[in-house]
Scaffold this motif. Structure first.
Motif, PDB file in Angstrom:
ATOM      1  N   ALA A  23       7.266   2.949 -14.802  1.00 51.79           N
ATOM      2  CA  ALA A  23       8.161   3.584 -13.711  1.00 51.79           C
ATOM      3  C   ALA A  23       7.142   4.411 -12.707  1.00 51.79           C
ATOM      4  CB  ALA A  23       9.141   4.887 -14.328  1.00 51.79           C
ATOM      5  N   ASP A  24       5.983   4.016 -13.048  1.00 47.79           N
ATOM      6  CA  ASP A  24       4.986   4.645 -12.098  1.00 47.79           C
ATOM      7  C   ASP A  24       4.769   4.070 -10.862  1.00 47.79           C
ATOM      8  OD1 ASP A  24       4.108   6.729 -13.984  1.00 47.79           O
ATOM      9  OD2 ASP A  24       2.779   5.500 -14.624  1.00 47.79           O
ATOM     10  N   TYR A  25       4.207   4.689  -9.636  1.00 49.44           N
ATOM     11  CA  TYR A  25       4.261   4.115  -8.445  1.00 49.44           C
ATOM     12  C   TYR A  25       3.436   2.848  -8.319  1.00 49.44           C
ATOM     13  CZ  TYR A  25      -0.634   5.434  -7.491  1.00 49.44           C
ATOM     14  OH  TYR A  25      -2.053   5.566  -7.655  1.00 49.44           O
ATOM     15  N   GLU A  26       2.671   2.329  -9.324  1.00 49.39           N
ATOM     16  CA  GLU A  26       1.983   1.156  -9.121  1.00 49.39           C
ATOM     17  C   GLU A  26       3.138  -0.114  -9.102  1.00 49.39           C
ATOM     18  OE1 GLU A  26       1.092   3.531 -11.505  1.00 49.39           O
ATOM     19  OE2 GLU A  26      -1.066   4.211 -10.926  1.00 49.39           O
ATOM     20  N   TYR A  27       4.337   0.517  -9.841  1.00 50.00           N
ATOM     21  CA  TYR A  27       5.262  -0.591 -10.045  1.00 50.00           C
ATOM     22  C   TYR A  27       6.443  -0.560  -8.773  1.00 50.00           C
ATOM     23  CZ  TYR A  27       3.277  -2.532 -13.942  1.00 50.00           C
ATOM     24  OH  TYR A  27       2.226  -3.046 -14.863  1.00 50.00           O
ATOM     25  N   ILE A  28       5.859  -0.209  -7.826  1.00 48.32           N
ATOM     26  CA  ILE A  28       6.937  -0.166  -6.497  1.00 48.32           C
ATOM     27  C   ILE A  28       7.672  -1.666  -6.540  1.00 48.32           C
ATOM     28  CG2 ILE A  28       7.110  -0.251  -4.009  1.00 48.32           C
ATOM     29  CD1 ILE A  28       4.411   1.160  -3.998  1.00 48.32           C
ATOM     30  N   HIS A  29       8.914  -1.407  -6.229  1.00 53.00           N
ATOM     31  CA  HIS A  29       9.739  -2.530  -6.335  1.00 53.00           C
ATOM     32  C   HIS A  29      10.897  -2.509  -5.489  1.00 53.00           C
ATOM     33  CE1 HIS A  29      11.337   0.306  -9.116  1.00 53.00           C
ATOM     34  NE2 HIS A  29      12.526  -0.130  -9.003  1.00 53.00           N
ATOM     35  N   PHE A  30      11.695  -3.477  -4.998  1.00 55.07           N
ATOM     36  CA  PHE A  30      12.769  -3.383  -4.238  1.00 55.07           C
ATOM     37  C   PHE A  30      13.940  -4.816  -4.616  1.00 55.07           C
ATOM     38  CE2 PHE A  30       9.822  -6.023  -1.973  1.00 55.07           C
ATOM     39  CZ  PHE A  30      10.453  -7.063  -1.678  1.00 55.07           C
ATOM     40  N   VAL A  31      15.127  -4.591  -4.341  1.00 56.86           N
ATOM     41  CA  VAL A  31      15.965  -5.793  -4.415  1.00 56.86           C
ATOM     42  C   VAL A  31      16.253  -6.323  -2.969  1.00 56.86           C
ATOM     43  CG1 VAL A  31      18.258  -6.178  -5.196  1.00 56.86           C
ATOM     44  CG2 VAL A  31      16.834  -4.418  -6.480  1.00 56.86           C
ATOM     45  N   LYS A  32      16.234  -7.698  -3.062  1.00 58.27           N
ATOM     46  CA  LYS A  32      16.528  -8.243  -1.760  1.00 58.27           C
ATOM     47  C   LYS A  32      18.088  -8.160  -1.516  1.00 58.27           C
ATOM     48  CE  LYS A  32      13.025 -11.798  -1.608  1.00 58.27           C
ATOM     49  NZ  LYS A  32      12.790 -13.135  -1.350  1.00 58.27           N
ATOM     50  N   ALA A  79       9.396   3.693  -6.020  1.00 58.60           N
ATOM     51  CA  ALA A  79       8.786   3.769  -7.598  1.00 58.60           C
ATOM     52  C   ALA A  79       9.942   4.715  -8.328  1.00 58.60           C
ATOM     53  CB  ALA A  79       7.694   4.428  -7.329  1.00 58.60           C
ATOM     54  N   ASP A  80      10.222   4.476  -9.569  1.00 54.26           N
ATOM     55  CA  ASP A  80      11.300   5.226 -10.114  1.00 54.26           C
ATOM     56  C   ASP A  80      10.844   6.633 -10.533  1.00 54.26           C
ATOM     57  OD1 ASP A  80      13.161   3.065 -10.016  1.00 54.26           O
ATOM     58  OD2 ASP A  80      12.429   1.994 -11.878  1.00 54.26           O
ATOM     59  N   ASN A  81       9.512   6.956 -10.829  1.00 53.13           N
ATOM     60  CA  ASN A  81       9.421   8.352 -11.153  1.00 53.13           C
ATOM     61  C   ASN A  81       8.469   9.238 -10.189  1.00 53.13           C
ATOM     62  OD1 ASN A  81       6.807   7.457 -11.606  1.00 53.13           O
ATOM     63  ND2 ASN A  81       6.778   8.097 -14.034  1.00 53.13           N
ATOM     64  N   ALA A  82       8.029   8.393  -8.993  1.00 57.30           N
ATOM     65  CA  ALA A  82       7.138   9.327  -8.081  1.00 57.30           C
ATOM     66  C   ALA A  82       7.447   8.743  -6.612  1.00 57.30           C
ATOM     67  CB  ALA A  82       5.689   8.765  -8.405  1.00 57.30           C
ATOM     68  N   ILE A  83       6.797   9.774  -5.868  1.00 54.63           N
ATOM     69  CA  ILE A  83       7.192   9.504  -4.387  1.00 54.63           C
ATOM     70  C   ILE A  83       5.889   9.444  -3.916  1.00 54.63           C
ATOM     71  CG2 ILE A  83       9.533  10.525  -4.275  1.00 54.63           C
ATOM     72  CD1 ILE A  83       8.350  13.105  -3.058  1.00 54.63           C
ATOM     73  N   VAL A  84       5.617   8.865  -2.644  1.00 55.69           N
ATOM     74  CA  VAL A  84       4.239   8.987  -2.072  1.00 55.69           C
ATOM     75  C   VAL A  84       4.614   9.704  -0.481  1.00 55.69           C
ATOM     76  CG1 VAL A  84       2.366   7.823  -0.886  1.00 55.69           C
ATOM     77  CG2 VAL A  84       3.536   7.023  -3.007  1.00 55.69           C
ATOM     78  N   HIS A  85       3.746  10.509  -0.627  1.00 54.63           N
ATOM     79  CA  HIS A  85       3.944  11.457   0.641  1.00 54.63           C
ATOM     80  C   HIS A  85       3.202  10.962   1.770  1.00 54.63           C
ATOM     81  CE1 HIS A  85       5.826  14.755  -1.501  1.00 54.63           C
ATOM     82  NE2 HIS A  85       4.954  14.622  -2.406  1.00 54.63           N
ATOM     83  N   PRO A  86       3.738  11.154   2.934  1.00 47.78           N
ATOM     84  CA  PRO A  86       2.784  10.640   4.255  1.00 47.78           C
ATOM     85  C   PRO A  86       1.515  10.587   4.179  1.00 47.78           C
ATOM     86  CG  PRO A  86       4.728  11.761   4.766  1.00 47.78           C
ATOM     87  CD  PRO A  86       4.543  11.750   3.466  1.00 47.78           C
ATOM     88  N   ASP A  87       0.906  11.740   3.693  1.00 42.55           N
ATOM     89  CA  ASP A  87      -0.586  11.792   3.557  1.00 42.55           C
ATOM     90  C   ASP A  87      -1.235  11.100   2.301  1.00 42.55           C
ATOM     91  OD1 ASP A  87      -0.014  13.064   1.194  1.00 42.55           O
ATOM     92  OD2 ASP A  87      -0.973  15.083   1.820  1.00 42.55           O
ATOM     93  N   GLY A  88      -0.444  10.181   1.828  1.00 43.06           N
ATOM     94  CA  GLY A  88      -0.801   9.371   0.791  1.00 43.06           C
ATOM     95  C   GLY A  88      -1.109   9.900  -0.728  1.00 43.06           C
ATOM     96  N   THR A  89      -0.622  11.201  -0.927  1.00 39.90           N
ATOM     97  CA  THR A  89      -0.710  11.816  -2.129  1.00 39.90           C
ATOM     98  C   THR A  89       0.581  11.313  -2.958  1.00 39.90           C
ATOM     99  OG1 THR A  89       0.392  13.850  -1.286  1.00 39.90           O
ATOM    100  CG2 THR A  89      -2.033  13.636  -1.590  1.00 39.90           C
ATOM    101  N   VAL A  90       0.583  11.060  -4.224  1.00 37.10           N
ATOM    102  CA  VAL A  90       1.487  10.936  -5.093  1.00 37.10           C
ATOM    103  C   VAL A  90       1.866  11.949  -5.929  1.00 37.10           C
ATOM    104  CG1 VAL A  90       2.290   9.184  -7.182  1.00 37.10           C
ATOM    105  CG2 VAL A  90       0.474   8.485  -5.386  1.00 37.10           C
ATOM    106  N   GLU A  91       3.393  12.117  -6.292  1.00 34.67           N
ATOM    107  CA  GLU A  91       3.855  13.050  -6.754  1.00 34.67           C
ATOM    108  C   GLU A  91       4.939  12.569  -7.825  1.00 34.67           C
ATOM    109  OE1 GLU A  91       6.776  17.038  -6.244  1.00 34.67           O
ATOM    110  OE2 GLU A  91       6.208  15.758  -4.382  1.00 34.67           O
ATOM    111  N   ASN A 109       0.997  -1.235   0.208  1.00 33.28           N
ATOM    112  CA  ASN A 109       0.055  -0.214  -0.010  1.00 33.28           C
ATOM    113  C   ASN A 109       0.883   1.155  -0.098  1.00 33.28           C
ATOM    114  OD1 ASN A 109      -1.615   2.196   0.743  1.00 33.28           O
ATOM    115  ND2 ASN A 109      -3.130   1.024   1.587  1.00 33.28           N
ATOM    116  N   PRO A 110       0.870   1.986  -0.955  1.00 27.73           N
ATOM    117  CA  PRO A 110       1.786   3.265  -1.000  1.00 27.73           C
ATOM    118  C   PRO A 110       1.708   4.194   0.098  1.00 27.73           C
ATOM    119  CG  PRO A 110       0.682   2.674  -3.210  1.00 27.73           C
ATOM    120  CD  PRO A 110       0.008   2.018  -2.394  1.00 27.73           C
TER     121      PRO A 110
END
Length: 144
Positions: free
Chosen positions: A120-129, A65-77, A5-6
């Motif tokens: 690159a959008d926030y729907e494609y959050i990813h990480f590397v183990k 996410a590669d092109n966006a951040i999610v602020h603590p209030d849940g808004t995506v920039e 959940n972003p």
């Protein structure tokens, strides 16, 4: 895998431009490299930047996410113009370091030469183990 959940993971989502990553990963820009230029031309990609990421043993990459951040209030920039990200796996003489897309239920164990192309959008959050043994190298292409 559970959905990420972003809003709940906002504090983990960071964009790392122009600095060493906090989790042991180093990067070097390589857009002018002839081999990188060949990959770009072969796939007819409109690439803004290309970077080699070096993951020594113990390093990882947290959820982002590669092109966006999610602020603590849940808004995506949206903070970058990229629409897609290409990741090319350059070696496999290491353990760990899997690329994980939790929202898509996908864990990718690298195969040398494979390119993963995603939004690159926030729907494609990813990480590397974490890399458990050896060193992991990837080429990351930021595509407009």
């Amino acid at each position: 895998l559970q959905q990420v959940n972003p809003k709940e993971t906002a504090e983990l989502m960071t964009y790392f431009d122009g600095q060493d990553r906090n989790y042991g990963v180093k990067k070097v820009k390589c857009l002018d490299n002839p081999i990188v230029q060949k990959i770009i031309a072969e796939h007819n990609l409109n690439v803004e930047s290309a970077t080699i990421l070096y993951y020594p043993r113990g390093s990882k990459n947290e959820a982002h996410a590669d092109n966006a951040i999610v602020h603590p209030d849940g808004t995506v920039e949206k903070v970058r113009p990229w629409t897609r990200t290409g990741v090319v796996f350059l070696n496999k003489n290491y353990l760990g370091g899997e690329l994980v897309y939790p929202n898509q239920g996908c864990i990718l164990a690298p195969t040398v030469g494979t390119m993963v192309l995603t939004s690159a959008d926030y729907e494609y959050i990813h990480f590397v183990k974490p890399v458990v043994q050896g060193e992991r190298f990837t080429l990351v292409l930021r595509i407009l």
